[in-house]
Design a protein around this motif. Structure first.
Motif, short mmCIF file in Angstrom:
data_model
loop_
_atom_site.label_atom_id
_atom_site.label_comp_id
_atom_site.label_asym_id
_atom_site.label_seq_id
_atom_site.Cartn_x
_atom_site.Cartn_y
_atom_site.Cartn_z
N ASP A 21 0.81 -1.22 0.00
CA ASP A 21 0.00 0.00 0.00
C ASP A 21 0.84 1.27 0.00
OD1 ASP A 21 -2.37 -1.45 -0.04
OD2 ASP A 21 -2.46 -1.55 2.15
N ARG A 22 2.11 1.19 0.40
CA ARG A 22 2.96 2.38 0.45
C ARG A 22 3.76 2.60 -0.83
NH1 ARG A 22 6.41 2.45 5.77
NH2 ARG A 22 7.02 4.43 4.84
N LEU A 23 3.68 1.67 -1.79
CA LEU A 23 4.44 1.81 -3.03
C LEU A 23 3.89 2.95 -3.89
CD1 LEU A 23 4.77 -1.93 -4.09
CD2 LEU A 23 6.50 -0.50 -2.97
N LYS A 24 4.80 3.66 -4.56
CA LYS A 24 4.40 4.70 -5.50
C LYS A 24 3.78 4.05 -6.73
CE LYS A 24 7.52 7.77 -6.59
NZ LYS A 24 8.76 8.53 -6.81
N PRO A 25 2.79 4.68 -7.33
CA PRO A 25 2.30 4.20 -8.62
C PRO A 25 3.46 4.14 -9.61
CG PRO A 25 0.81 5.85 -7.74
CD PRO A 25 2.03 5.85 -6.85
N GLY A 26 3.46 3.11 -10.42
CA GLY A 26 4.53 2.94 -11.40
C GLY A 26 5.69 2.09 -10.90
N THR A 27 5.61 1.57 -9.68
CA THR A 27 6.69 0.76 -9.12
C THR A 27 6.69 -0.64 -9.71
OG1 THR A 27 6.66 1.99 -7.04
CG2 THR A 27 7.63 -0.20 -6.97
N LEU A 28 7.88 -1.16 -9.98
CA LEU A 28 8.09 -2.53 -10.44
C LEU A 28 8.86 -3.26 -9.36
CD1 LEU A 28 8.26 -4.90 -12.47
CD2 LEU A 28 10.27 -3.76 -13.46
N ILE A 29 8.35 -4.42 -8.93
CA ILE A 29 9.03 -5.27 -7.96
C ILE A 29 9.47 -6.54 -8.67
CG2 ILE A 29 8.87 -6.50 -5.77
CD1 ILE A 29 6.32 -4.84 -5.22
N VAL A 30 10.75 -6.87 -8.55
CA VAL A 30 11.28 -8.15 -9.02
C VAL A 30 11.79 -8.85 -7.76
CG1 VAL A 30 12.96 -9.32 -10.48
CG2 VAL A 30 11.96 -7.14 -11.23
N ASP A 31 11.12 -9.91 -7.37
CA ASP A 31 11.42 -10.55 -6.09
C ASP A 31 11.89 -11.98 -6.27
OD1 ASP A 31 11.65 -10.82 -3.35
OD2 ASP A 31 9.57 -11.44 -3.10
N ASP A 32 13.09 -12.24 -5.80
CA ASP A 32 13.66 -13.58 -5.84
C ASP A 32 13.74 -14.15 -4.43
OD1 ASP A 32 14.55 -15.73 -7.31
OD2 ASP A 32 16.65 -15.11 -7.28
N SER A 33 12.89 -13.64 -3.55
CA SER A 33 12.89 -14.06 -2.15
C SER A 33 12.01 -15.29 -1.96
CB SER A 33 12.33 -12.95 -1.26
OG SER A 33 13.05 -11.76 -1.41
N GLY A 34 12.31 -16.01 -0.92
CA GLY A 34 11.46 -17.12 -0.52
C GLY A 34 11.45 -17.21 0.99
#
Length: 159
Positions: A21-34
């Motif tokens: 909910d706190r991310l700016k519009p237009g944000t891209l997340i690439v997540d390699d977490s587990g």
């Protein structure tokens, strides 16, 4: 400061440390977490409601042709798993996707100029791997997270 960024690359073992909910519009997340560093459920809800963020699991590549998967499970493991556990653990995946860490070792065995690496790769090694993937027709996988594939609408006119 993280919430001012428009590209976030996640690689942690701590779940849900990123507040969608706190991310700016237009944000891209690439997540390699587990597990993931964000809540996939919240990200999917925001994407479907506002279409103002993008997110994906990192590390996957899209093959030019389907890849056959063979899974061996010893009888001793089968005996300790019920049908639901087996189907959850070994649910079908996209046959065109392969993880980059698997593909890296295949590139090293396929091309003489691509040597196996240990530790952080240098720029030359990264370029060699990228060019090897291009030669074999690999591309980026669809934006996806835990089986959910983001449906991206294109504003491009169809040909």
């Amino acid at each position: 400061e993280i919430y001012d960024a428009t590209l976030i690359i996640g690689a942690t073992n701590v779940p849900d440390i990123l507040d969608i909910d706190r991310l700016k519009p237009g944000t891209l997340i690439v997540d390699d977490s587990g597990p993931h560093c964000f809540s996939p459920e919240q990200a999917i809800k925001r994407f479907e409601k506002h279409k103002d963020i993008l997110f994906t699991e990192g590390g996957a590549l899209h093959a030019p042709d389907p890849i056959e998967t063979v899974i061996y499970l010893p009888e001793s493991m089968k005996k300790n798993m019920d049908e639901d556990s087996l189907s959850d653990e070994f649910k079908p995946t996209n046959p065109l996707n392969i993880m980059g860490c698997v593909m890296s070792s295949l590139l090293s065995s396929r091309f003489d100029n691509i040597k196996p690496t240990v530790g952080l790769p240098n720029l030359e090694t990264c370029v060699q791997h990228y060019q090897g993937l291009e030669r074999l027709g690999f591309q980026a996988a669809d934006l996806h997270c835990e089986g959910y594939v983001l449906q991206i609408e294109s504003n491009q006119p169809s040909a």
